[in-house]
Design an enzyme around this catalytic site. Structure first.
Site, mmCIF file in Angstrom:
data_model
loop_
_atom_site.group_PDB
_atom_site.id
_atom_site.type_symbol
_atom_site.label_atom_id
_atom_site.label_comp_id
_atom_site.label_asym_id
_atom_site.label_seq_id
_atom_site.Cartn_x
_atom_site.Cartn_y
_atom_site.Cartn_z
ATOM 1 N N HIS A 1 -42.675 18.896 -31.678
ATOM 2 C CA HIS A 1 -43.508 18.006 -30.877
ATOM 3 C C HIS A 1 -44.944 18.509 -30.891
ATOM 4 O O HIS A 1 -45.181 19.717 -30.997
ATOM 5 C CB HIS A 1 -42.991 17.916 -29.435
ATOM 6 N N ASP B 1 -36.808 11.746 -29.284
ATOM 7 C CA ASP B 1 -36.284 10.841 -30.311
ATOM 8 C C ASP B 1 -34.989 11.350 -30.927
ATOM 9 O O ASP B 1 -34.239 10.582 -31.536
ATOM 10 C CB ASP B 1 -37.327 10.643 -31.421
#
Length: 453
Positions: free
Chosen positions: A331, A390
């Site tokens: 991320h 996700d």
């Protein structure tokens, strides 16, 4: 690719080559001029471009000497810890509407305020038959994000006052979009199934008294039935996707477009265009495709050694899409952990138990663990690599029998709350038009008449 005929195809190929040459910039110039590529500093941190009170994304703590240390990620909506909001929901209420109220108005609602707000959203859920017939059912694209964009842009024509950017009018438009997004997404899926896949066309209207999560499941399922856990997990997924700071690509897009003074529908359509991308909202689709490829090409994915070999091939650009990425891992902000992933993973496990899909969940859990180590080794990183939200969201939607075409639209259904809050914040604070600088690094040339070229 368009077909122009042999001669023009050759000419077009030449134009493509010219375009590639013309657009190529010496990569060393980015270092020379200290260009913040991706609006990020050299250490990967985002360049400060604005201020917000809507939400806070926390991944580091800083001591008095300015030394930053990674910590477990935290996400705050208007100052409230989202994890505590979810874990503190003792009465098992649906939280997405409550989170939306918080994002828009800055404080958690009382019982009467929440009830009133839910009734307002319920009254705005309907779409007129003319809109469904003339917009949604005509030329439905295969990618439902484009279908949603079309719906949002054309809502402009159904608004009696579309260009009024005063706060009261934009709030009205925002509430209508928040309420109508689930219908526009699901109805676009109906249209796609009918016109692209030759399936029976059935349009199920929502129920005003149901939550957003319940209505999505209610409209999608033939028998209109769902379990309490199914609706709860989808509701949590919506809350976790509702907002994630002003710097994420689609929200920053909303700030940029809003700063120009344009209408709400244009600003939201621009955010939709950003969210569609596989580097942003479309990432959960890539995760699902990656796992499908893994199952097809890994000889024995129950064997952790074989699994590690396959994942290493992905990183070495020898497997899946040859991009060298294990999707759902890493991320831009979080290092130790993405709090959204941590929370969604817990609910994914509960749902897997109800659905008898514990083995599938264990595969994801194993890939998450192995991939973190392999990525760190590959990139010679000393800081941890965490899975992002996700990684498990596609699995959750699959267990909920939500079609893959709706994965990214579900993200948009949630994120419209955050976009609306940021658009209103931009308007309230009357910021300047956002215009960062680009340095020209070409050369000035003399003009010549066409006969002399």
């Amino acid at each position: 690719m368009m077909e122009l005929g042999a001669e023009l195809d050759e000419k077009f190929a030449g134009l493509v080559k010219n375009c590639m040459v013309s657009g190529s910039i010496d990569q060393g110039l980015y270092i020379k001029y200290d260009v913040k590529r991706g609006l990020r500093d050299s250490d990967g941190r985002g360049v400060l471009t604005g201020l917000t009170e809507v939400s806070d994304v926390v991944a580091m703590e800083e001591d008095g000497a300015g030394i930053r240390t990674p910590i477990d990620g935290k996400l705050y909506f208007q100052g409230y810890d989202v994890e505590k909001m979810i874990n503190g929901n003792k009465k098992k209420r649906f939280l997405f509407e409550e989170a939306t109220y918080l994002l828009l108005f800055g404080e958690l609602p009382g019982a009467e305020e929440l009830e009133s707000f839910i009734k307002i959203l319920g009254s705005l859920r309907e779409l007129s038959g003319h809109f469904v017939r003339d917009v949604i059912m005509k030329s439905p694209p295969e990618n439902l994000m484009n279908a949603l964009q079309k719906c949002i842009v054309l809502l402009y024509s159904y608004d009696e006052n579309p260009d009024d950017v005063s706060v009261p009018n934009v709030l009205r438009q925002s509430l209508q979009l928040i309420a109508k997004m689930p219908m526009m997404a699901v109805y676009s899926y109906y249209a796609y199934r009918h016109f692209q896949l030759n399936k029976t066309l059935v349009v199920r209207p929502p129920k005003k008294e149901l939550s957003t999560a319940e209505n999505i499941l209610y409209m999608l399922r033939k028998d209109r039935q769902y379990t309490e856990l199914e609706a709860c997990v989808l509701d949590i997924a919506l809350v976790l996707h509702a907002e994630h700071g002003g710097g994420n690509n689609s929200t920053f897009t909303n700030h940029v477009v809003t700063s120009s003074g344009t209408d709400t529908y244009s600003a939201v359509a621009a955010s939709m265009a950003s969210l569609k991308g596989p580097k942003h909202g479309g990432a959960n689709l890539k995760v699902m495709q990656m796992f499908a490829d893994l199952k097809a090409n890994c000889a024995d994915y129950a064997d952790e050694g074989k699994l590690a070999e396959y994942l290493q091939k992905i990183l070495d650009r020898e497997a899946f899409d040859r991009a060298g990425l294990i999707y759902g891992m890493g991320h831009a902000v979080y290092t130790n952990s993405d709090p959204r992933e941590v929370m969604l993973k817990k609910y994914a496990y509960r749902l897997a138990q109800e659905k008898g899909m514990e083995e599938e969940f264990r595969l994801y859990d194993t890939v998450e663990r192995i991939a973190a180590k392999l990525i760190a080794q590959k990139r010679h990183l000393f800081k941890p690599i965490c899975a992002n939200v996700d990684f498990y969201s596609g699995l959750v939607y699959t267990m909920l029998d939500i079609p893959m075409e709706l994965f990214t639209p579900i993200f948009a259904i949630a994120r419209i709350s955050g976009w609306s809050a940021h658009r209103l914040e931009e308007l309230v604070n009357r910021g300047k038009i956002i215009r960062p600088a680009y340095k020209y690094v070409g050369v000035h040339k003399d003009y010549h008449e066409i006969s002399e070229r």
